[in-house]
Design an enzyme around this catalytic site. Structure first.
Site, PDB file in Angstrom:
ATOM      1  N   GLY A 211     115.055  66.516 -17.328  1.00  0.00           N
ATOM      2  CA  GLY A 211     114.362  67.800 -17.340  1.00  0.00           C
ATOM      3  C   GLY A 211     112.883  67.749 -17.010  1.00  0.00           C
ATOM      4  O   GLY A 211     112.213  68.780 -17.027  1.00  0.00           O
TER       5      GLY A 211
ATOM      6  N   GLU B  23     117.342  60.478 -18.952  1.00  0.00           N
ATOM      7  CA  GLU B  23     118.335  60.784 -17.916  1.00  0.00           C
ATOM      8  C   GLU B  23     117.746  61.761 -16.905  1.00  0.00           C
ATOM      9  O   GLU B  23     118.291  62.831 -16.666  1.00  0.00           O
ATOM     10  CB  GLU B  23     119.644  61.308 -18.542  1.00  0.00           C
ATOM     11  CG  GLU B  23     119.431  62.221 -19.713  1.00  0.00           C
ATOM     12  CD  GLU B  23     120.705  62.642 -20.434  1.00  0.00           C
ATOM     13  OE1 GLU B  23     121.618  61.825 -20.605  1.00  0.00           O
ATOM     14  OE2 GLU B  23     120.764  63.818 -20.821  1.00  0.00           O
TER      15      GLU B  23
ATOM     16  N   GLY C 283     116.815  63.256 -13.387  1.00  0.00           N
ATOM     17  CA  GLY C 283     117.320  63.327 -12.022  1.00  0.00           C
ATOM     18  C   GLY C 283     116.221  63.812 -11.087  1.00  0.00           C
ATOM     19  O   GLY C 283     115.714  63.089 -10.239  1.00  0.00           O
ATOM     20  N   ARG C 284     115.814  65.065 -11.328  1.00  0.00           N
ATOM     21  CA  ARG C 284     114.841  65.739 -10.458  1.00  0.00           C
ATOM     22  C   ARG C 284     113.563  64.919 -10.222  1.00  0.00           C
ATOM     23  O   ARG C 284     113.074  64.818  -9.103  1.00  0.00           O
ATOM     24  CB  ARG C 284     114.459  67.072 -11.118  1.00  0.00           C
ATOM     25  CG  ARG C 284     113.563  67.954 -10.292  1.00  0.00           C
ATOM     26  CD  ARG C 284     113.098  69.162 -11.115  1.00  0.00           C
ATOM     27  NE  ARG C 284     114.120  69.702 -11.977  1.00  0.00           N
ATOM     28  CZ  ARG C 284     114.967  70.674 -11.645  1.00  0.00           C
ATOM     29  NH1 ARG C 284     114.875  71.245 -10.472  1.00  0.00           N
ATOM     30  NH2 ARG C 284     115.888  71.086 -12.500  1.00  0.00           N
TER      31      ARG C 284
ATOM     32  N   ARG D  71     118.807  76.889  -4.994  1.00  0.00           N
ATOM     33  CA  ARG D  71     117.810  77.114  -6.047  1.00  0.00           C
ATOM     34  C   ARG D  71     116.996  78.405  -5.903  1.00  0.00           C
ATOM     35  O   ARG D  71     116.783  79.102  -6.889  1.00  0.00           O
ATOM     36  CB  ARG D  71     116.887  75.896  -6.189  1.00  0.00           C
ATOM     37  CG  ARG D  71     117.630  74.610  -6.561  1.00  0.00           C
ATOM     38  CD  ARG D  71     116.691  73.485  -6.948  1.00  0.00           C
ATOM     39  NE  ARG D  71     116.023  73.752  -8.193  1.00  0.00           N
ATOM     40  CZ  ARG D  71     114.784  74.199  -8.299  1.00  0.00           C
ATOM     41  NH1 ARG D  71     114.062  74.394  -7.217  1.00  0.00           N
ATOM     42  NH2 ARG D  71     114.275  74.450  -9.479  1.00  0.00           N
TER      43      ARG D  71
ATOM     44  N   TYR E  18     117.539  80.657  -9.138  1.00  0.00           N
ATOM     45  CA  TYR E  18     116.460  80.717 -10.136  1.00  0.00           C
ATOM     46  C   TYR E  18     115.212  81.419  -9.617  1.00  0.00           C
ATOM     47  O   TYR E  18     114.166  81.380 -10.275  1.00  0.00           O
ATOM     48  CB  TYR E  18     116.012  79.309 -10.560  1.00  0.00           C
ATOM     49  CG  TYR E  18     117.081  78.305 -10.859  1.00  0.00           C
ATOM     50  CD1 TYR E  18     117.979  78.501 -11.920  1.00  0.00           C
ATOM     51  CD2 TYR E  18     117.176  77.133 -10.118  1.00  0.00           C
ATOM     52  CE1 TYR E  18     118.938  77.550 -12.193  1.00  0.00           C
ATOM     53  CE2 TYR E  18     118.136  76.173 -10.402  1.00  0.00           C
ATOM     54  CZ  TYR E  18     119.020  76.393 -11.439  1.00  0.00           C
ATOM     55  OH  TYR E  18     119.953  75.446 -11.712  1.00  0.00           O
TER      56      TYR E  18
ATOM     57  N   CYS F 154     126.316  86.555   3.710  1.00  0.00           N
ATOM     58  CA  CYS F 154     126.355  88.006   3.504  1.00  0.00           C
ATOM     59  C   CYS F 154     125.991  88.313   2.049  1.00  0.00           C
ATOM     60  O   CYS F 154     126.781  88.890   1.294  1.00  0.00           O
ATOM     61  CB  CYS F 154     127.728  88.551   3.852  1.00  0.00           C
ATOM     62  SG  CYS F 154     128.160  88.191   5.539  1.00  0.00           S
ATOM     63  N   GLU F 155     124.817  87.850   1.678  1.00  0.00           N
ATOM     64  CA  GLU F 155     124.270  88.071   0.333  1.00  0.00           C
ATOM     65  C   GLU F 155     122.781  88.237   0.541  1.00  0.00           C
ATOM     66  O   GLU F 155     122.146  87.364   1.140  1.00  0.00           O
ATOM     67  CB  GLU F 155     124.486  86.833  -0.556  1.00  0.00           C
ATOM     68  CG  GLU F 155     125.908  86.543  -0.952  1.00  0.00           C
ATOM     69  CD  GLU F 155     126.466  87.531  -1.961  1.00  0.00           C
ATOM     70  OE1 GLU F 155     125.677  88.281  -2.566  1.00  0.00           O
ATOM     71  OE2 GLU F 155     127.696  87.553  -2.130  1.00  0.00           O
TER      72      GLU F 155
HETATM   73  C1  LIG Z   1     121.068  68.211 -15.544  1.00  0.00           C
HETATM   74  C2  LIG Z   1     120.947  67.218 -16.602  1.00  0.00           C
HETATM   75  C3  LIG Z   1     120.035  66.174 -16.493  1.00  0.00           C
HETATM   76  C4  LIG Z   1     119.091  66.036 -15.352  1.00  0.00           C
HETATM   77  O1  LIG Z   1     118.159  67.041 -15.276  1.00  0.00           O
HETATM   78  P1  LIG Z   1     116.894  66.873 -14.312  1.00  0.00           P
HETATM   79  O2  LIG Z   1     116.214  68.210 -14.395  1.00  0.00           O
HETATM   80  O3  LIG Z   1     117.437  66.618 -12.942  1.00  0.00           O
HETATM   81  O4  LIG Z   1     116.077  65.759 -14.819  1.00  0.00           O
HETATM   82  C5  LIG Z   1     120.008  65.234 -17.487  1.00  0.00           C
HETATM   83  N1  LIG Z   1     120.818  65.309 -18.554  1.00  0.00           N
HETATM   84  C6  LIG Z   1     121.707  66.304 -18.711  1.00  0.00           C
HETATM   85  C7  LIG Z   1     122.564  66.330 -19.904  1.00  0.00           C
HETATM   86  C8  LIG Z   1     121.795  67.297 -17.741  1.00  0.00           C
HETATM   87  O5  LIG Z   1     122.664  68.293 -17.898  1.00  0.00           O
END
Ligand SMILES: *Cc1c(COP(=O)(O)O)cnc(C)c1O
Length: 413
Positions: free
Chosen positions: A230, A272, A274-275, A310, A314, A341-342
């Site tokens: 996150g 964890e 990702g982004r 996105r 959002y 078509c949105e």
């Molecule tokens: C989506 C998600 C992430 C990754 O979120 P990022 O914004 O990409 O860092 C990590 N853990 C869980 C449980 C998620 O659902």
């Protein structure tokens, strides 16, 4: 205003387009490795720190391979994600399985791989035990409800479907201990795309305090705490990077003050994200194929929200560069739109850009996480290719574009 730069030239892109038509996502290996190392380096003070890359952000095994080389694990939440992790050679504690509303087969696969399992509900304990037996190590996901505020993407914890309540956590650890589980983790994830490091410091504080209480009252042993993903990225040019150094320093102080002082050291800190790792290093490359002036001025691209959802989902901002016109004044205002078509199929609304001609190449920034991955086939749109700009400068196709044959493959017609 700070500028958003590109890791490639216009000539490089033109050369790619000769063999790989737009639209496509292009990922920058050097940037991805740099972000991975920055996170690792920030937490070098704590032994066993690991980021489990959230596979859903960019589920391509070539990317997972790069991140594996950087020492990352994989955070999976479905069977295909588990198998992706397995295919790149991850196993055991290199895989975190953080799922919710989990089908039986997915828990079985996670157990087969020896993954660390992060349970989303107290009832899943008996469910998992019945399906596949309980592992030696188990983690639970905490939802603090009204005790914390969330942010826009995940929403208020109280309204979020994830995790266990505080009272349930005490019961769940006690029950798991009674059932023979030896070793535990504690997890939460409350915010998404959050740029304020203090939010995550508060999350660490909350988890450390809770862990101390759980250790004392339930008598369980914790081997790790999972601060979740996150962490946000600066999608807008005027935004600043997340302050990893201060985040890490303040977590370190809390670790000393709480974990060490209560005799709970060593405790592995994991995340964890990702982004943070891949988000800034992906680019959606598209061609302007139409120009239209009605009540507003539109630029129609050969890409659409099936390539990047996105903005529609959002209202997210993604920076747009018109290749070769970086130095021209942004004296036109456009809606940059796709062909779905949105009416919310817009990459940018009322965006000041240089004058765009049909045939111009547009680069949409920061598509390296939750970009291609969220693709879909609505309106008969086919998913695009994914390319990797390798550290050695060469460009490699790491996923071909979908074809009509792919589209019809699941139809019995
Ligand atoms: C989506 C998600 C992430 C990754 O979120 P990022 O914004 O990409 O860092 C990590 N853990 C869980 C449980 C998620 O659902």
């Amino acid at each position: 205003m700070p500028e958003k730069t590109l890791p490639f030239t216009r000539e490089q892109i033109q050369k790619i387009i000769e063999t790989c038509p737009t639209p496509f996502h292009l990922y920058d290996e050097t940037g991805i490795r740099r972000s991975a190392r920055a996170l690792k380096d920030a937490f070098a003070w704590t032994e066993g720190f690991q980021n489990y890359f959230a596979v859903k952000a960019l589920p391509n095994p070539h990317i997972l391979q790069i991140l594996k080389e950087e020492g990352f694990g994989a955070d999976c939440s479905s069977l295909p994600e588990l198998i992706l992790a397995q295919r790149v050679g991850l196993s055991g504690a290199e895989i975190m399985f953080t799922s919710n509303e989990t089908p039986a087969g997915e828990f079985r696969k996670a157990r087969e791989l020896g993954a660390l399992i992060n349970l989303d509900d107290i009832s899943h304990l008996a469910y998992l035990e019945r399906l596949a037996g309980l592992p030696e190590t188990l983690c639970f996901r905490y939802n603090p409800g009204p005790l914390r505020s969330g942010n826009t993407i995940i929403g208020r914890p109280e309204e979020a479907k994830y995790g266990l309540t505080r009272a349930q956590l005490f019961a769940a650890y006690a029950l798991a201990k009674q059932k023979g589980v030896k070793d535990f983790g504690l997890h939460t994830m409350l915010a998404s795309n959050e740029l304020d490091y203090r939010y995550f410091v508060e999350t660490a504080r909350m988890l450390f305090d809770l862990l101390i209480e759980l250790a004392r009252e339930v008598g369980v042993r914790f081997s790790f705490v999972n601060l979740g993903g996150g962490i946000g990225i600066p999608y807008r040019p005027e935004q600043e990077n997340f302050d990893l150094a201060r985040f890490s320093r303040e977590v370190q102080a809390l670790y000393q003050e709480k974990i060490v002082r209560h005799g709970l050291h060593p405790l592995r800190i994991v995340m964890e994200c990702g982004r943070l790792i891949t988000g800034p290093h992906g680019y959606l490359v598209a061609t302007a194929i139409h120009k239209k002036e009605i009540y507003k001025r539109y630029i129609g691209l050969d890409a659409c929200m099936a390539n990047l959802m996105r903005p529609a989902l959002y209202g997210a901002y993604h920076h747009v560069t018109v290749l070769g016109k970086e130095r021209e004044p942004a004296s036109f205002t456009y809606d940059v739109v796709g062909s779905l078509c949105e009416n919310f199929d817009k990459f940018a609304t009322d965006r000041a850009l240089p004058e765009i001609e049909i045939g111009d190449t547009l680069v949409i920034h920061d598509t390296g996480a939750h970009g291609h991955a969220m693709g879909f086939n609505y309106n008969g749109k086919l998913r695009s290719a994914e390319l990797l700009l390798q550290a050695n400068g060469a460009v490699r196709l790491i996923r071909r574009a979908e074809t009509l044959e792919d589209y019809f493959r699941t139809l019995d017609f």
